[in-house]
Design an enzyme around this catalytic site. Structure first.
Site, PDB file in Angstrom:
ATOM      1  N   LYS A  64       0.260   2.799   4.330  1.00  0.00           N
ATOM      2  CA  LYS A  64      -0.716   2.021   3.865  1.00  0.00           C
ATOM      3  C   LYS A  64      -1.463   2.341   2.592  1.00  0.00           C
ATOM      4  O   LYS A  64      -1.586   3.564   2.222  1.00  0.00           O
ATOM      5  CB  LYS A  64      -1.788   2.353   4.809  1.00  0.00           C
TER       6      LYS A  64
ATOM      7  N   LYS B 236       1.554  -1.953   4.662  1.00  0.00           N
ATOM      8  CA  LYS B 236       0.340  -2.723   4.528  1.00  0.00           C
ATOM      9  C   LYS B 236      -0.253  -2.460   2.802  1.00  0.00           C
ATOM     10  O   LYS B 236      -0.339  -1.241   2.641  1.00  0.00           O
ATOM     11  CB  LYS B 236      -0.695  -2.251   5.381  1.00  0.00           C
TER      12      LYS B 236
END
Ligand code: PBG
Length: 336
Positions: free
Chosen positions: A203, A256
């Site tokens: 992330k 992400k």
């Protein structure tokens, strides 16, 4: 004098255009097939009843009370979307984000209601403290520093409360070290070995979460998330993060955001060959929505091209605010 008429002939062995002549042929040789069964729809669940409040920076996305979230999830399922990812918006926040593990908070209540009322819906819960802390940080603070190991204990408690409520997967998004192992151990101790972990493994610290923080009221009150989320410049580090999470027990790993990190998705899928999710985040959605509103980009084509690109890069699962629209678009007859 131009004499290049219809009689002009090149001696070519390869004519790639032969495979693009009709929709039936194009479909026959298509390499990536976007189907709704890979979509997960994120939902923001708030307190109250009958609440359906549109997020200003995310047209078509709503803050929903539990009853409305159940309706939305059922409608998504009817559209062919197999699962949802839940975020909680508590009424009150404190320094340790204690509402994150409250069994009667919005997420836990929504999980119970959805598992009771919607057959076969996959319910995944985002696990992080940032929506629950008064300061908006993802963990427990000492001064301005986020304490790793103390935070992990709180994150694991939150995950446990989601698993007890009946979540199919818990999805830790906090990026603390060791959270996957801590969650796996705690769930197993409580006999919740069937609950899976979808970890936000790679992330990045991204500007494209802006509209989400609007929706979740989770912008940090000072500083940023660079001490735990990844530097956008790194990809080898992403591979180490993913490897660590797999070793710690993650069943599904996530990259992400998605669009600016297609190379990361591709490398993660090739190297580990594990179920891989990609999160098409709020800012990516908002950019497209805004261009569509201006009449600059065709929404249907822009949406499907975006999601196809994420799948082509290697994502098995796509988390997107477009899940319902895309599922419905894919059910329509293709345009010849
Ligand atoms: C919670 C969390 C965030 C997102 C998913 N989980 C926000 C953040 O890290 O600041 C972003 C999702 C999106 O932008 O759509 N930590």
């Amino acid at each position: 004098m131009a004499t290049h008429t219809s009689t002009a002939r090149l001696a070519l062995t390869r004519r790639p255009r032969r495979l693009r002549r009709t929709e039936a042929i194009r479909s026959l040789v298509r390499e990536t097939r976007l189907t709704p069964d890979c979509f997960i729809l994120p939902l923001f669940v708030c307190e109250g009843r009958g609440v359906r409040r549109e997020v200003s920076s995310m047209p078509g996305v709503f803050q929903l009370s539990v009853d409305e979230a159940v309706k939305e999830a059922a409608a998504a399922k009817a559209d062919g979307v197999p699962g949802v990812l839940l975020f909680g918006l508590p009424d009150s926040k404190d320094a340790t984000g204690s509402k994150a593990s409250d069994p009667d908070a919005p997420v836990q209540s929504a999980v119970r209601a959805m598992k009771r009322e919607i057959r076969d819906l996959i319910v995944i819960t985002d696990v992080c403290l940032c929506e629950y802390t008064s300061h908006g940080h993802c963990g427990i603070l000492e001064g301005e520093e986020i304490l790793n190991d103390v935070t992990v204990a709180h994150v694991a408690d939150a995950a446990l409360s989601h698993a007890v409520a009946g979540a199919d997967f818990v999805a830790p998004s906090d990026m603390m070290d060791g959270r996957v192992a801590a969650i796996r151990t705690l769930l197993d101790e409580r006999g919740l070995d069937r609950t899976g972990i979808m970890s936000y493994a790679a992330k990045y610290c991204s500007a494209f979460y802006g509209p989400f923080r609007d929706a979740a009221d989770s912008a940090p009150q000072f500083g940023d998330r660079r001490s735990h989320q990844m530097d956008p410049a790194n990809v080898e580090e992403a591979l180490r993060e993913v490897e660590t999470d797999i070793e710690e027990g993650a069943d599904i790993i996530m990259v992400k955001p998605a669009l600016h990190y297609l190379d990361v998705i591709s490398r993660v899928k090739r190297q580990f060959n594990q179920p891989t999710a990609a999160y098409h985040v709020s800012g990516e959605y908002a950019m497209l929505k805004l261009a569509v509103a201006k009449g600059w980009i065709d929404e249907r084509r822009g949406m499907l091209e975006t999601l196809t690109a994420i799948k082509r890069a290697g994502a098995d699962i796509i988390i997107t605010y477009y899940a319902r629209d895309a599922a419905r678009a894919l059910h329509e007859k293709p345009r010849a």
